[in-house]
Design a protein around this motif. Structure first.
Motif, PDB file in Angstrom:
ATOM      1  N   TRP A   1       0.831  -1.418  -0.008  1.00 46.59           N
ATOM      2  CA  TRP A   1      -0.080  -0.004  -0.070  1.00 46.59           C
ATOM      3  C   TRP A   1       0.934   1.297   0.007  1.00 46.59           C
ATOM      4  CZ3 TRP A   1      -3.221  -2.225   4.618  1.00 46.59           C
ATOM      5  CH2 TRP A   1      -4.392  -3.048   4.174  1.00 46.59           C
ATOM      6  N   VAL A   2       0.312   2.446  -0.500  1.00 48.05           N
ATOM      7  CA  VAL A   2       0.764   3.628  -0.294  1.00 48.05           C
ATOM      8  C   VAL A   2      -0.293   4.518   0.288  1.00 48.05           C
ATOM      9  CG1 VAL A   2       1.647   5.718  -1.216  1.00 48.05           C
ATOM     10  CG2 VAL A   2       2.215   3.752  -2.458  1.00 48.05           C
ATOM     11  N   GLY A   3      -0.015   5.041   1.535  1.00 48.90           N
ATOM     12  CA  GLY A   3      -1.272   5.580   2.249  1.00 48.90           C
ATOM     13  C   GLY A   3      -0.846   6.794   2.911  1.00 48.90           C
ATOM     14  N   VAL A   4      -1.553   7.843   3.168  1.00 50.51           N
ATOM     15  CA  VAL A   4      -1.230   9.015   3.792  1.00 50.51           C
ATOM     16  C   VAL A   4      -2.118   9.131   4.969  1.00 50.51           C
ATOM     17  CG1 VAL A   4      -1.462  11.629   3.593  1.00 50.51           C
ATOM     18  CG2 VAL A   4      -0.858  10.251   1.869  1.00 50.51           C
ATOM     19  N   TYR A   5      -1.445   9.131   6.155  1.00 50.73           N
ATOM     20  CA  TYR A   5      -2.090   9.110   7.631  1.00 50.73           C
ATOM     21  C   TYR A   5      -2.396  10.854   7.855  1.00 50.73           C
ATOM     22  CZ  TYR A   5      -3.496   8.170  12.482  1.00 50.73           C
ATOM     23  OH  TYR A   5      -4.086   7.961  13.653  1.00 50.73           O
ATOM     24  N   SER A   6      -3.614  11.309   8.117  1.00 53.56           N
ATOM     25  CA  SER A   6      -3.919  12.565   8.067  1.00 53.56           C
ATOM     26  C   SER A   6      -4.755  12.966   9.480  1.00 53.56           C
ATOM     27  CB  SER A   6      -4.894  13.224   6.948  1.00 53.56           C
ATOM     28  OG  SER A   6      -4.175  13.168   5.742  1.00 53.56           O
ATOM     29  N   PHE A   7      -4.545  14.141  10.251  1.00 54.83           N
ATOM     30  CA  PHE A   7      -5.217  14.375  11.057  1.00 54.83           C
ATOM     31  C   PHE A   7      -4.979  15.751  11.666  1.00 54.83           C
ATOM     32  CE2 PHE A   7      -1.061  12.977  12.389  1.00 54.83           C
ATOM     33  CZ  PHE A   7      -0.356  13.791  13.149  1.00 54.83           C
ATOM     34  N   GLN A   8      -5.914  16.627  12.210  1.00 49.09           N
ATOM     35  CA  GLN A   8      -5.739  17.712  12.821  1.00 49.09           C
ATOM     36  C   GLN A   8      -4.652  17.907  13.775  1.00 49.09           C
ATOM     37  OE1 GLN A   8      -7.727  18.961  10.321  1.00 49.09           O
ATOM     38  NE2 GLN A   8      -7.585  20.703  11.800  1.00 49.09           N
ATOM     39  N   ILE A   9      -3.846  18.982  13.769  1.00 53.04           N
ATOM     40  CA  ILE A   9      -2.549  18.727  14.471  1.00 53.04           C
ATOM     41  C   ILE A   9      -2.665  18.691  15.919  1.00 53.04           C
ATOM     42  CG2 ILE A   9      -2.340  21.394  14.776  1.00 53.04           C
ATOM     43  CD1 ILE A   9       0.621  21.155  13.955  1.00 53.04           C
ATOM     44  N   ASP A  10      -3.890  19.209  16.649  1.00 44.49           N
ATOM     45  CA  ASP A  10      -4.097  18.964  17.951  1.00 44.49           C
ATOM     46  C   ASP A  10      -4.721  17.716  18.424  1.00 44.49           C
ATOM     47  OD1 ASP A  10      -6.403  19.707  17.024  1.00 44.49           O
ATOM     48  OD2 ASP A  10      -6.900  21.386  18.477  1.00 44.49           O
ATOM     49  N   GLN A  11      -5.120  16.979  17.344  1.00 47.32           N
ATOM     50  CA  GLN A  11      -5.862  15.744  17.479  1.00 47.32           C
ATOM     51  C   GLN A  11      -5.209  14.530  16.903  1.00 47.32           C
ATOM     52  OE1 GLN A  11      -9.876  16.916  16.583  1.00 47.32           O
ATOM     53  NE2 GLN A  11     -10.318  17.121  18.590  1.00 47.32           N
ATOM     54  N   PRO A  12      -4.105  14.037  17.035  1.00 44.50           N
ATOM     55  CA  PRO A  12      -3.225  13.075  16.361  1.00 44.50           C
ATOM     56  C   PRO A  12      -4.056  11.762  16.418  1.00 44.50           C
ATOM     57  CG  PRO A  12      -1.689  14.234  17.571  1.00 44.50           C
ATOM     58  CD  PRO A  12      -3.077  14.855  17.994  1.00 44.50           C
ATOM     59  N   MET A  13      -4.669  11.310  17.291  1.00 46.69           N
ATOM     60  CA  MET A  13      -5.178   9.880  17.641  1.00 46.69           C
ATOM     61  C   MET A  13      -6.643   9.828  16.871  1.00 46.69           C
ATOM     62  SD  MET A  13      -2.696   8.319  18.995  1.00 46.69           S
ATOM     63  CE  MET A  13      -3.235   6.896  18.890  1.00 46.69           C
ATOM     64  N   LEU A  14      -6.993  10.817  16.198  1.00 43.83           N
ATOM     65  CA  LEU A  14      -8.275  10.721  15.652  1.00 43.83           C
ATOM     66  C   LEU A  14      -8.020  10.844  14.087  1.00 43.83           C
ATOM     67  CD1 LEU A  14     -10.559  13.261  17.596  1.00 43.83           C
ATOM     68  CD2 LEU A  14     -10.202  10.912  17.826  1.00 43.83           C
ATOM     69  N   GLY A  15      -6.870  10.579  13.790  1.00 45.44           N
ATOM     70  CA  GLY A  15      -6.527  10.372  12.387  1.00 45.44           C
ATOM     71  C   GLY A  15      -6.676   9.031  11.755  1.00 45.44           C
ATOM     72  N   SER A  16      -6.405   9.034  10.504  1.00 43.09           N
ATOM     73  CA  SER A  16      -7.012   7.692   9.728  1.00 43.09           C
ATOM     74  C   SER A  16      -6.072   7.751   8.464  1.00 43.09           C
ATOM     75  CB  SER A  16      -8.181   7.533   9.487  1.00 43.09           C
ATOM     76  OG  SER A  16      -8.730   8.818   8.619  1.00 43.09           O
ATOM     77  N   PHE A  17      -5.940   6.696   7.741  1.00 43.29           N
ATOM     78  CA  PHE A  17      -5.194   6.503   6.541  1.00 43.29           C
ATOM     79  C   PHE A  17      -6.104   6.670   5.242  1.00 43.29           C
ATOM     80  CE2 PHE A  17      -1.598   4.149   8.754  1.00 43.29           C
ATOM     81  CZ  PHE A  17      -0.343   4.794   8.092  1.00 43.29           C
ATOM     82  N   SER A  18      -5.601   7.297   4.318  1.00 47.86           N
ATOM     83  CA  SER A  18      -6.234   7.291   2.934  1.00 47.86           C
ATOM     84  C   SER A  18      -5.203   6.851   1.986  1.00 47.86           C
ATOM     85  CB  SER A  18      -6.370   8.725   2.388  1.00 47.86           C
ATOM     86  OG  SER A  18      -5.473   9.654   2.510  1.00 47.86           O
ATOM     87  N   TYR A  19      -5.784   5.715   1.294  1.00 48.94           N
ATOM     88  CA  TYR A  19      -4.795   4.828   0.593  1.00 48.94           C
ATOM     89  C   TYR A  19      -4.793   5.486  -0.879  1.00 48.94           C
ATOM     90  CZ  TYR A  19      -4.379   1.908   4.446  1.00 48.94           C
ATOM     91  OH  TYR A  19      -4.397   1.154   5.911  1.00 48.94           O
ATOM     92  N   ILE A  20      -3.705   5.756  -1.338  1.00 49.95           N
ATOM     93  CA  ILE A  20      -3.448   6.255  -2.695  1.00 49.95           C
ATOM     94  C   ILE A  20      -3.591   5.013  -3.692  1.00 49.95           C
ATOM     95  CG2 ILE A  20      -2.057   7.427  -4.491  1.00 49.95           C
ATOM     96  CD1 ILE A  20      -0.989   8.997  -1.708  1.00 49.95           C
ATOM     97  N   GLU A  21      -2.778   3.991  -3.214  1.00 47.85           N
ATOM     98  CA  GLU A  21      -2.877   2.989  -4.419  1.00 47.85           C
ATOM     99  C   GLU A  21      -2.482   1.518  -3.728  1.00 47.85           C
ATOM    100  OE1 GLU A  21      -0.267   3.388  -7.907  1.00 47.85           O
ATOM    101  OE2 GLU A  21       1.606   2.824  -6.462  1.00 47.85           O
ATOM    102  N   GLY A  22      -2.401   0.485  -4.299  1.00 45.05           N
ATOM    103  CA  GLY A  22      -2.091  -0.909  -3.712  1.00 45.05           C
ATOM    104  C   GLY A  22      -3.151  -1.916  -3.591  1.00 45.05           C
ATOM    105  N   GLY A  23      -2.922  -2.930  -2.904  1.00 42.18           N
ATOM    106  CA  GLY A  23      -3.820  -3.872  -2.871  1.00 42.18           C
ATOM    107  C   GLY A  23      -3.540  -5.061  -2.082  1.00 42.18           C
ATOM    108  N   VAL A  24      -4.331  -6.056  -1.909  1.00 43.71           N
ATOM    109  CA  VAL A  24      -3.970  -7.433  -0.917  1.00 43.71           C
ATOM    110  C   VAL A  24      -3.896  -8.555  -1.971  1.00 43.71           C
ATOM    111  CG1 VAL A  24      -4.961  -8.710   0.839  1.00 43.71           C
ATOM    112  CG2 VAL A  24      -5.068  -6.248   0.791  1.00 43.71           C
ATOM    113  N   GLY A  25      -3.205  -9.608  -1.713  1.00 41.61           N
ATOM    114  CA  GLY A  25      -3.154 -10.848  -2.276  1.00 41.61           C
ATOM    115  C   GLY A  25      -2.762 -10.592  -3.989  1.00 41.61           C
ATOM    116  N   PRO A  26      -3.444 -11.302  -4.651  1.00 43.64           N
ATOM    117  CA  PRO A  26      -3.090 -11.306  -6.025  1.00 43.64           C
ATOM    118  C   PRO A  26      -3.309  -9.740  -6.527  1.00 43.64           C
ATOM    119  CG  PRO A  26      -4.794 -12.906  -5.758  1.00 43.64           C
ATOM    120  CD  PRO A  26      -4.832 -12.286  -4.481  1.00 43.64           C
ATOM    121  N   ASN A  27      -3.900  -8.814  -5.942  1.00 42.96           N
ATOM    122  CA  ASN A  27      -3.991  -7.578  -6.545  1.00 42.96           C
ATOM    123  C   ASN A  27      -3.344  -6.551  -5.766  1.00 42.96           C
ATOM    124  OD1 ASN A  27      -6.285  -8.101  -8.219  1.00 42.96           O
ATOM    125  ND2 ASN A  27      -7.756  -7.992  -6.407  1.00 42.96           N
TER     126      ASN A  27
END
Length: 734
Positions: A537-563
């Motif tokens: 995967w290529v992912g970007v973990y984003s969050f508001q600067i004063d709330q790091p633990m409320l962030g999440s990944f948005s995945y740009i590309e990639g996959g699992v298994g055969p993909n």
């Protein structure tokens, strides 16, 4: 905290004192306006280093449209704004700072105060934009003033103003020339042309004869409208006139007397069977054409010219608008030399809709200011805004706070408008931070801010450092300064879990974007797992600067298994100052890929880029400077040719990159490139293939330049250099 009086050898601060790049960057853009629609017609630099803009506003004022005057500082920040007009329609077309009082003279049209439907409207203000007097000129027909200039008499003393415009319905002429005294009282007026809607759009007093040169458009039988050039004596009587045309509807919108030959340069619009062009026409002192240049960005685009200035090197800068293949208009700027050869041309995208450039003024050597219109929605309020764009070969850190921020460096950053340096690195499993207040001459003692490896650094909007790093287990960590010198808590943002969790498999990269609700942090990572079916995967973990633990990944590309596809490595992310967009590159197996994201939108994955130059490649690094995005990487041509550094650049208005072989050392390896300010590229290389002297760190600006050996250590090897650029203005003589 104790200070260490020593230098860190493996970082480099590159200081430039001369403009280098031929094509200028967009240093910054500004927009001004309200809820209904506004546009700028003319801009000039003022003596205090700021700018004054005149245009038309539907958002403010007494009613309908009003003249809109905006005064800014040198960064485009509004110092004050004024409106002029009554309950009917007024429009503003030209402004000039007056001498010796540093006030302003404005010309346009009025429906509220004249005797006809439209009258020429001349306004004089003080240095703060307060109206001192106004005058109107016209008959019972429609008159509009498009340009005004302060004039001098035969003794060189200021004696009033010259105005040019149009007088509709006049016979025998439509081009309308008015001379006034210093209080705006009319001394005389003249008309030129036939009765076929001839228009005067620009006037300038000529020297040494104190006559006037006028440009506009005039009717020509069997050819419609042509560019119309008129030369008068000091009393407004015509001495000669010329017309320059294509096939129909040609316009002359700007003219300047040229030096030292006392000829003229004209800018406008000219149509041929091949399409619509920005026209630049150079004449001699009696209006005879010497050369013409028909310009547009491509063979399928269209362009119009509105404003031209002679530059210090004897060439010319022209601005207008160009319609590209997406059927949107862009600001179009062109620099040519004194013989008409193109030095550079540039399309500028301010908004996601149409943008138009109406006026350009010189700021200083190779720096320009442009105003016009930036469309928001052509059908609904607020319709459009006044836009202001600064172009420059160099960014001057003493007056541009954008000069040094967010230049893409992962471990070394220089605070804008200062000598303050921030540095992060790894030492024996710890993340170390150091700070210098005086441009790396003296460093404060290093401080441990966490445990792990591969730290990445970014500055928030308040210029405090944020650091992201990973650990040996493939987890992601983050910490920031909450006040100068005061570090907040450590956050474990991503902790791999489960039977076969994807691990972060290469160094992260970090960027910070200001938003209306505070700073937003973006950390790009590549993740990999070889469990029950691979994960890549290529992912970007984003969050508001004063709330790091409320962030999440948005995945740009990639996959699992055969993909899952190929393993991804070496991500790099940067924020562009111009539009707050994010740009990212990474290595997919041995191919360089790119993605971008506008604020509030999803990632747009462009995938493999850079044509064949991006194949068999590694270690990409991305940065942004002005309206340009730059990518550098190391590329292996063949099995027998060593790695070389390649560099690509993309202007935001374009949807493609242009790449070039940068290091040009085919007999030695060129590795680990990093870029700064779009100009300075540092990388590791060898002095010669045999005997092997070990790696040195080099820097260069252009591919053909000689590489400069920065490290000069020979043994041990020097690599993984970082650079930051503080770009200073040269001392100029006018």
């Amino acid at each position: 905290m104790k200070r260490l009086n020593k230098k860190i050898i493996l970082i480099f601060v590159v200081i430039c004192v001369l403009g280098i790049a031929k094509e200028p960057n967009v240093v910054w853009t500004r927009t001004y306006g309200g809820d209904m629609g506004d546009f700028g017609s003319c801009v000039q630099q003022t003596e205090d280093g700021g700018f004054v803009i005149v245009g038309t506003t539907y958002s403010f004022g007494a009613g309908d449209y009003d003249i809109y005057l905006v005064k800014t500082d040198g960064l485009g920040n509004v110092e004050w704004s004024k409106t002029f007009g009554g309950t009917n329609r007024e429009e503003g077309y030209y402004v000039q700072q007056t001498q010796p009082d540093k006030g302003f003279i404005i010309v346009g049209s009025t429906w509220s105060f004249g005797v006809g439907l439209d009258d020429v409207y001349l306004i004089k203000t003080d240095a703060s934009g307060n109206e001192q007097w106004y005058q109107t000129y016209g008959w019972t027909s429609n008159e509009v003033g498009y340009c005004v200039q302060q004039t001098v008499d035969e003794y060189g003393m200021l004696d009033g103003y010259i105005i040019v415009g149009v007088q509709l319905g006049a016979d025998p002429g439509n081009v309308y020339l008015i001379k006034t005294d210093l209080n705006g009282n009319e001394l005389w007026s003249r008309t030129f042309g036939g009765n076929q809607a001839d228009v005067g759009l620009f006037v300038q007093q000529t020297h040494p004869d104190r006559g006037y040169i006028i440009v506009g458009n005039g009717y020509t039988p069997n050819n419609g409208q042509d560019i119309y050039l008129i030369k008068t004596d000091p009393y407004g009587y015509e001495q000669w006139s010329k017309k320059f045309g294509g096939v129909d509807f040609d316009r002359g919108r700007g003219v300047q007397q040229t030096y030292p030959d006392d000829g003229y340069i004209i800018v406008g619009e000219l149509r041929t069977p091949e399409g619509i062009f920005m026209a630049l026409i150079k004449t001699d002192a009696t209006g005879n054409e010497q050369w013409r240049k028909l310009l547009r960005p491509s063979s399928t685009s269209a362009a119009r010219g509105y404003s031209v200035q002679q530059t210090e090197d004897g060439g010319y800068i022209a601005v207008g608008e160009a319609m590209l293949e997406d059927n949107l208009w862009y600001i179009y700027a062109v620099k040519i030399d004194k013989t008409g050869n193109i030095e550079w041309e540039k399309t500028i995208d301010v908004s996601t809709s149409n943008d138009n450039g109406y006026c350009v003024d010189l700021v200083r050597h190779d720096e320009y200011i442009i105003t016009g219109k930036s469309e928001i929605d052509p059908y609904n309020p607020p319709y459009c805004d006044v836009c202001l764009v600064k172009l420059g070969d160099q960014i001057v850190d003493t007056d541009d706070p954008l000069a040094l921020a967010y230049n893409g460096n992962r471990h070394l950053l220089l605070k804008p408008n200062s000598d303050e340096l921030h540095l992060v690195y790894t030492r024996t499993g710890h993340i170390v931070y150091q700070y210098s207040s005086d441009g790396w001459a003296d460093w404060y003692s290093p401080g441990v801010i966490g445990s792990g490896k591969f730290p990445a650094l970014a500055l928030s909007s308040d210029n405090l450092p944020s650091v992201a790093w990973i650990d040996d287990d493939g987890g992601l960590w983050y910490r920031r300064q909450v006040a100068p010198g005061q570090w907040g808590q450590i956050y474990h943002l991503y902790d791999p879990w489960g039977a076969f969790p994807p691990l972060i498999n290469s160094p992260p990269s970090i960027a910070i974007t200001p938003t209306s609700v505070g700073d937003s942090v973006h950390i790009i990572c590549t993740l990999h797992s070889t469990g029950n079916g691979p994960i890549n995967w290529v992912g970007v973990y984003s969050f508001q600067i004063d709330q790091p633990m409320l962030g999440s990944f948005s995945y740009i590309e990639g996959g699992v298994g055969p993909n899952a596809g190929a393993v991804r490595y070496n991500p790099s992310i940067v924020r562009c100052e111009i539009d707050n967009s994010l740009h990212a590159v990474w290595q997919r197996a041995d191919t360089i890929c790119y993605a971008t994201r506008q604020l509030g939108q999803a990632w747009q994955n462009w995938g493999w880029q850079f044509s064949d130059d991006g194949l068999r490649s590694a270690h990409p690094f991305i940065e942004s400077y002005g309206d340009m995005v730059y990518v550098v990487w190391q590329h292996k041509e063949t099995a027998i040719t060593p790695e070389e550094v390649y560099k690509a650049k993309r202007q935001l208005a374009q949807n493609y990159f242009r790449s070039e072989h940068f290091s040009l050392t085919p007999n030695t390896k060129s590795l680990y490139p990093v870029n700064a300010a779009g100009m300075f590229t540092v990388y590791s290389d060898r002095l010669s293939p045999f005997p092997d002297p070990g790696l040195e760190v080099f820097y260069k600006v252009h591919p053909a330049d000689e590489s400069y050996n920065i490290s000069q250590t020979t043994i041990p090897n020097s690599f993984y250099a970082q650079s930051s650029a503080r770009l200073l203005s040269p001392t100029l003589t006018y």
